[in-house]
Scaffold this motif. Structure first.
Motif, short mmCIF file in Angstrom:
data_model
loop_
_atom_site.label_atom_id
_atom_site.label_comp_id
_atom_site.label_asym_id
_atom_site.label_seq_id
_atom_site.Cartn_x
_atom_site.Cartn_y
_atom_site.Cartn_z
N LEU A 84 4.81 1.30 -7.14
CA LEU A 84 5.93 0.63 -7.82
C LEU A 84 5.75 0.59 -9.33
O LEU A 84 6.68 0.23 -10.06
CB LEU A 84 6.14 -0.77 -7.25
CG LEU A 84 6.68 -0.78 -5.81
CD1 LEU A 84 6.86 -2.20 -5.29
CD2 LEU A 84 8.00 -0.01 -5.72
N TYR A 155 9.99 2.12 4.13
CA TYR A 155 9.51 1.88 2.76
C TYR A 155 10.08 2.93 1.81
O TYR A 155 10.63 2.60 0.76
CB TYR A 155 7.98 1.93 2.74
CG TYR A 155 7.38 1.59 1.39
CD1 TYR A 155 7.10 0.29 1.04
CD2 TYR A 155 7.08 2.62 0.49
CE1 TYR A 155 6.55 0.00 -0.20
CE2 TYR A 155 6.53 2.32 -0.75
CZ TYR A 155 6.26 1.01 -1.09
OH TYR A 155 5.73 0.72 -2.30
N SER A 159 13.03 2.46 -1.08
CA SER A 159 12.72 2.86 -2.47
C SER A 159 13.83 3.76 -3.00
O SER A 159 14.33 3.59 -4.11
CB SER A 159 11.39 3.61 -2.54
OG SER A 159 10.37 2.86 -1.95
#
Lengths: 328, 253
Positions: A84, A155, A159
């Motif tokens: 991130l 995930y 994103s």
């Protein structure tokens, strides 16, 4: 110039986002992956629209920024940065390269600009194939994500969705403000725009940076998901070409056109990949030719015209009339 | 007592290779006046405007506007100083609506630039009403007639809220009725406090409208004065009509 959004359109946007957020709950991991690809191409097509659609500068650099983001994320994560942090920094690197490249080549117009952006993308690929830090032609591995298949599929999906929502909001902001108007003025008549006070150089560079930052971030997600990057994959010129075809298909310079174009073309792509692998690229070419001949302003414009002229019966006439544009 | 000098050029020269398009031209423009700029085709009129607006920087000479030099400024900087211009060959944004065309001027050109898009569109509607294009506001600019496009050019440049407006043949190609509309418009613009520099081939317009006239020929200033003085000037008649008519004029006197 850009339609003021009605309440219904806002509702459609938030509903669309809500559906996209819910999708992994209603489909299996394959389905989620397909939707992730759709989102990725939406990002690429909407981003290309900043420079190619609104500003009228046909860029082939999408693949360059995508690859830059992928490599930046890979290298940073191998040095211990969390995803991130690495992925947004990939966006920053993409935008910075766009700034420097833009200063050099945004004085070129039309075909010359297109060739220069293509050259830049190929140059970056060559560079990645020869530098040690990028693992040369062998590419580099990324740290593997840990957890169950369900977990990491979602995930990556979320994103990508986050980057896509960021792109849509940026498109919305730009088309509501002076920036969007300045870009369109440049597309319509750059000299006249200058005479009215548009600082064309500055605006073009901003548009080029906007066309870079989101593909670079998408490249980061793509790299982490594959856990491996190599030059021939992430600098593939097909990323640029598909973004352009999708924007063309939906409607260049419109707000929702690139979104719809990406959605439909990726669905078609997915079908073709699984059924006629060898025809895939030929089909892409065919769509491009048909769109340019029959509806050069995109499917969105076609739908509007059909509505205005009284339903599907007028469709044949409109398509025929569009082909007449070629006659001088 | 004369009004203050708003625009002043001294020794303005522009060369393209071996050709001197504008040669050592001196001029001044007073606040609130209408100055006519005339001359045969190729005399250097448009090039002089290009020098003023930074499109083609002058090779020599000084140009000052409201006391500040314009030398070295780019077109987008000149417009923010308060100088707007229309083009001889109209330059619309073809696929945009007439209203959006004009809004561009308000968004970017004005010193008090209206950064808000809706505010700019309100300004655009005011300017469209002023030039009489309100009923065309929602049409794409490409659909306008030539006369309407000329008025669109005017509205676009007015939206930048200029102190000085440079008009390059706004009447070329118009019919007599349209020319009358245009002359009335130019007067109205002056009455709003805008100074005008007008390039014009239609002599009736120059005679009716100008306070003073400057005549260019082969890039040089050959005469200046009131419209009557200039049209009776032997050099001017020679430039326009040739030696024979100049002699006839001399005999007439």
């Amino acid at each position: 110039m850009f339609p003021i959004w009605t309440k219904n359109q806002w509702l459609a946007l938030w509903l669309g986002i809500a559906v996209l957020v819910a999708i992994p709950q209603f489909t299996d991991n394959d389905g989620t992956r397909m939707w992730m690809d759709i989102l990725m191409y939406m990002i690429l097509a909407m981003s290309w629209n900043f420079i190619g659609g609104l500003t009228g500068y046909p860029s082939f650099a999408t693949a360059a920024f995508f690859g830059l983001g992928a490599y930046t994320t890979a290298i940073l994560m191998n040095h211990g940065a969390p995803f991130l942090v690495a992925m947004p920094l990939g966006g920053v690197v993409g935008a910075t390269v766009a700034l420097l490249l833009g200063i050099l080549i945004l004085r070129l117009r039309g075909h010359y600009f297109a060739i220069a952006t293509y050259g830049a993308a190929e140059g970056l690929r060559e560079l990645a194939e020869n530098l040690e830090i990028t693992g040369a032609a062998d590419g580099i591995n990324l740290p593997q994500i840990e957890g169950t298949v369900d977990y990491f599929t979602q995930y990556f999906y979320y994103s990508m969705l986050a980057v896509a929502v960021l792109t849509v909001l940026t498109v919305y902001w730009v088309t509501r403000h002076r920036l969007g108007y300045g870009l369109v003025a440049i597309r319509e008549n750059e000299d006249a725009a200058g005479m009215l006070g548009v600082v064309a150089t500055k605006y073009k560079i901003v548009a080029f940076m906007l066309s870079a930052i989101f593909p670079a971030m998408a490249g980061g997600v793509y790299a982490y998901r594959a856990a491996f990057v190599e030059p021939i994959d992430v600098f593939d010129v097909l990323f640029s070409i598909e973004a352009i075809v999708m924007a063309l298909l939906g409607g260049v310079g419109t707000i929702v056109g690139p979104l719809l174009g990406a959605f439909f073309l990726e669905l078609i792509n997915d079908f073709l990949w699984s059924h006629f692998l060898e025809f895939h690229t030929a089909f892409l070419g065919l769509i491009m030719v048909l769109v340019v001949i029959f509806t050069p302003r995109g499917v969105m414009a076609l739908v509007q015209e059909v509505r205005k002229k009284g339903g599907l019966r007028a469709l044949g006439g409109i398509l025929l009339a569009n082909t007449q544009r070629f006659k001088v | 007592m004369r009004a203050e000098v708003l625009l002043e050029g001294r020794g303005v020269t522009k060369r393209f290779g071996g050709l001197t398009a504008v040669s050592q031209v001196d001029f001044e423009l007073h606040r609130g006046e209408i100055l006519g700029l005339i001359g045969p085709n190729g005399a250097g009129k448009t090039t002089l405007l290009d020098c003023l607006t930074g499109v083609e920087p002058a090779n020599e000479g000084t140009i000052t506007f409201a006391g500040q030099s314009l030398i070295g400024l780019k077109p987008h900087q000149v417009v923010k100083r308060g100088i707007a211009r229309t083009f001889q060959v109209v330059q619309p944004f073809p696929t945009l609506t007439v209203r959006d065309n004009v809004a561009m001027g308000a968004l970017f050109g004005s010193t008090r630039a209206h950064k808000d898009v809706r505010r700019a569109q309100t300004v655009a509607d005011e300017k469209l009403a002023f030039v009489g294009l309100t009923n065309k506001a929602d049409q794409p600019a490409a659909q306008l007639t030539l006369g309407e496009r000329k008025r669109l050019e005017l509205a676009k440049s007015l939206a930048t809220e200029p102190e000085l407006l440079l008009l390059d043949e706004v009447n070329a190609g118009l019919n007599p009725a349209e020319i009358k509309t245009a002359i009335d418009l130019m007067r109205k613009i002056r009455d709003e406090g805008v100074t005008l520099l007008v390039i014009e081939h239609v002599m009736k317009v120059i005679m009716d409208l100008s306070d003073r006239v400057i005549v260019l020929h082969h890039g040089e200033k050959i005469a200046q004065g009131s419209p009557d003085d200039v049209t009776n000037d032997e050099g001017v008649v020679r430039a326009y009509l040739g030696e024979k008519y100049a002699k006839l004029l001399a005999l007439d006197r």
